[in-house]
Design an enzyme around this catalytic site. Structure first.
Site, short mmCIF file in Angstrom:
data_model
loop_
_atom_site.label_atom_id
_atom_site.label_comp_id
_atom_site.label_asym_id
_atom_site.label_seq_id
_atom_site.Cartn_x
_atom_site.Cartn_y
_atom_site.Cartn_z
N LYS A 81 -36.90 -36.68 29.78
CA LYS A 81 -37.14 -36.04 28.47
C LYS A 81 -35.83 -35.64 27.78
O LYS A 81 -35.80 -35.42 26.58
CB LYS A 81 -38.08 -34.85 28.61
CG LYS A 81 -37.52 -33.64 29.34
CD LYS A 81 -38.56 -32.52 29.41
CE LYS A 81 -38.13 -31.37 30.28
NZ LYS A 81 -36.98 -30.62 29.82
N ASP A 82 -34.72 -35.56 28.55
CA ASP A 82 -33.42 -35.20 27.95
C ASP A 82 -32.66 -36.41 27.41
O ASP A 82 -31.61 -36.26 26.80
CB ASP A 82 -32.52 -34.53 29.01
CG ASP A 82 -33.05 -33.18 29.46
OD1 ASP A 82 -33.80 -32.56 28.68
OD2 ASP A 82 -32.71 -32.76 30.58
N LEU A 126 -37.72 -26.42 20.50
CA LEU A 126 -38.42 -26.31 19.21
C LEU A 126 -39.90 -26.70 19.38
O LEU A 126 -40.77 -26.13 18.73
CB LEU A 126 -37.78 -27.22 18.16
CG LEU A 126 -36.37 -26.87 17.69
CD1 LEU A 126 -35.87 -27.91 16.70
CD2 LEU A 126 -36.31 -25.48 17.07
N ARG A 127 -40.16 -27.67 20.24
CA ARG A 127 -41.54 -28.11 20.49
C ARG A 127 -42.36 -26.98 21.09
O ARG A 127 -43.49 -26.70 20.65
CB ARG A 127 -41.52 -29.32 21.45
CG ARG A 127 -42.89 -29.77 21.94
CD ARG A 127 -42.76 -30.82 23.05
NE ARG A 127 -42.08 -30.28 24.22
CZ ARG A 127 -42.68 -29.56 25.17
NH1 ARG A 127 -43.96 -29.27 25.10
NH2 ARG A 127 -41.99 -29.11 26.21
N ARG A 128 -41.82 -26.30 22.09
CA ARG A 128 -42.55 -25.20 22.72
C ARG A 128 -42.69 -24.02 21.76
O ARG A 128 -43.74 -23.38 21.69
CB ARG A 128 -41.83 -24.76 24.00
CG ARG A 128 -41.94 -25.77 25.13
CD ARG A 128 -41.06 -25.40 26.32
NE ARG A 128 -41.18 -26.39 27.39
CZ ARG A 128 -40.22 -26.67 28.25
NH1 ARG A 128 -39.06 -26.03 28.17
NH2 ARG A 128 -40.41 -27.56 29.21
N ARG A 145 -31.42 -20.50 26.67
CA ARG A 145 -30.66 -21.69 27.06
C ARG A 145 -30.15 -21.56 28.49
O ARG A 145 -30.15 -20.50 29.07
CB ARG A 145 -29.47 -21.84 26.11
CG ARG A 145 -29.85 -22.26 24.71
CD ARG A 145 -30.18 -23.74 24.60
NE ARG A 145 -29.26 -24.54 25.38
CZ ARG A 145 -28.00 -24.81 25.04
NH1 ARG A 145 -27.51 -24.34 23.91
NH2 ARG A 145 -27.24 -25.54 25.81
N ASN A 147 -29.43 -23.80 32.50
CA ASN A 147 -30.24 -24.53 33.47
C ASN A 147 -31.39 -23.64 33.94
O ASN A 147 -31.44 -22.46 33.63
CB ASN A 147 -29.36 -25.05 34.64
CG ASN A 147 -28.73 -23.91 35.43
OD1 ASN A 147 -29.38 -22.92 35.75
ND2 ASN A 147 -27.44 -24.04 35.73
N ARG A 151 -32.04 -19.59 33.31
CA ARG A 151 -33.13 -19.15 32.44
C ARG A 151 -34.08 -18.20 33.18
O ARG A 151 -34.55 -17.22 32.62
CB ARG A 151 -33.89 -20.35 31.87
CG ARG A 151 -33.17 -20.99 30.69
CD ARG A 151 -33.97 -22.13 30.11
NE ARG A 151 -33.86 -23.34 30.91
CZ ARG A 151 -34.83 -24.24 31.08
NH1 ARG A 151 -36.00 -24.06 30.51
NH2 ARG A 151 -34.63 -25.32 31.79
N CYS A 236 -33.78 -35.15 19.72
CA CYS A 236 -34.17 -34.01 20.55
C CYS A 236 -34.58 -32.82 19.69
O CYS A 236 -34.80 -31.75 20.19
CB CYS A 236 -33.00 -33.58 21.43
SG CYS A 236 -32.81 -34.62 22.87
#
Length: 308
Positions: A81-82, A126-128, A145, A147, A151, A236
């Site tokens: 996904k990245d 942004l999606r979440r 932000r 890893n 987080r 992205c």
């Protein structure tokens, strides 16, 4: 077998290393020699700016791309996904591993009362953010932000009610806490839960080795999701979700795709089931449907808002 040692490039976070070691073990089991080379990415170094502000897609993959092109490593392992939908010249998709959990989960502090009231949720995606605000319009979302380990630590120390994570990442490194709920209403990022291995186009030895790790079903469904993303021109940075699933009994693909406005108020979605034979253009046609239903205008608004 030629005695070439395949050098595996990876980011140095715990999750990235777990992914690299997984590929290493699979290659070793097939009789190949390997070596892991850890590289720090710009996305890991610049943590004080939201991802979309950094202005490049593939912020986590760029450093490894450069290392491959320079000949310092032979392959790179990524959370799919990245990875930008367009790979750099000379680099090709060599294997997609069998997909893990595709769900997003909410990690919370043990009290879920805030779901019915006002709450603050942390996520850098942004999606979440858009999907959360669509479902909980009275809530506030804040950027988060780093890893997964960082987080999780920020969530424990912060005063937010919860944070959204990909289930697969936390499961892989055994970080999934007891306090979580599955967000089965949230459409995941295209290719969420899948791992991608890339290599140089002219490296026949390595490409042959990696082809033995490829999972064809995962390759097909992630291709559909990424084609959908590419056609919407998301990179992205836009709130785009996509999930394709193969049904073996019916020999069909069920595809769900969605585009949101940044504030979550607007939602354009597509939901369809097609025979497996139609998979090659499914992502493209689904994206066209969204663009024709107001998506073109919405994508322009999103791009203009992100430039501000």
């Amino acid at each position: 077998m030629a005695e070439k040692t395949i050098r595996i490039g990876t980011r140095d976070s715990e999750l990235a290393l777990w992914q690299a070691h997984t590929v290493e073990k699979k290659l070793n089991d097939l009789g190949y020699k390997t070596k892991i080379v850890a590289v720090k990415s710009t996305g890991d170094v610049i943590l004080d700016k939201p991802l979309y502000e950094l202005g490049i897609t593939g912020i986590f993959t760029k450093t490894l791309d450069v290392a491959m092109i320079n000949g310092d490593v032979d392959i790179a392992v990524h959370s799919m996904k990245d990875v930008p939908t367009a790979l750099p010249q000379g680099i090709v998709q060599a294997a997609v591993l069998e997909r893990a959990n595709t769900l997003d989960i909410l990690v919370h502090k043990g009290n879920l009362d805030f779901l019915n009231e006002s709450g603050t949720i942390a996520t850098g995606s942004l999606r979440r953010q858009a999907q959360w605000l669509n479902k909980y319009p009275t809530h506030k979302v804040v950027d988060l932000r780093g890893n997964v380990n960082l987080r999780m630590k920020k969530l424990q120390e912060g005063n937010w009610n919860g944070a959204v994570f990909a289930a697969a990442g936390l499961e892989r490194i055994d970080l999934k806490p007891e306090n979580y709920i599955n967000l089965d209403w949230m459409i995941p990022a295209p290719a969420q839960g899948a791992m991608l291995v890339v290599a140089m186009q002219n490296d026949a030895f390595t490409l042959d080795a990696l082809s033995q790790l490829n999972d064809i079903e995962t390759e097909i469904v992630t291709y559909i999701e990424r084609q959908f993303l590419k056609t919407l021109e998301g990179g992205c940075t836009a709130p785009i979700g996509a999930l394709a699933r193969y049904n073996e009994q019916e020999d069909t693909i069920h595809f769900q795709g969605v585009l949101f406005s940044l504030d979550g108020k607007e939602k354009i979605e597509v939901d369809k089931k097609v025979p497996i034979q139609e998979w090659k253009k499914l992502g493209f046609y689904s994206a066209q449907e969204i663009l024709n239903n107001g998506g073109t205008k919405l994508m322009t608004e999103i791009k203009n808002n992100l430039k501000k």
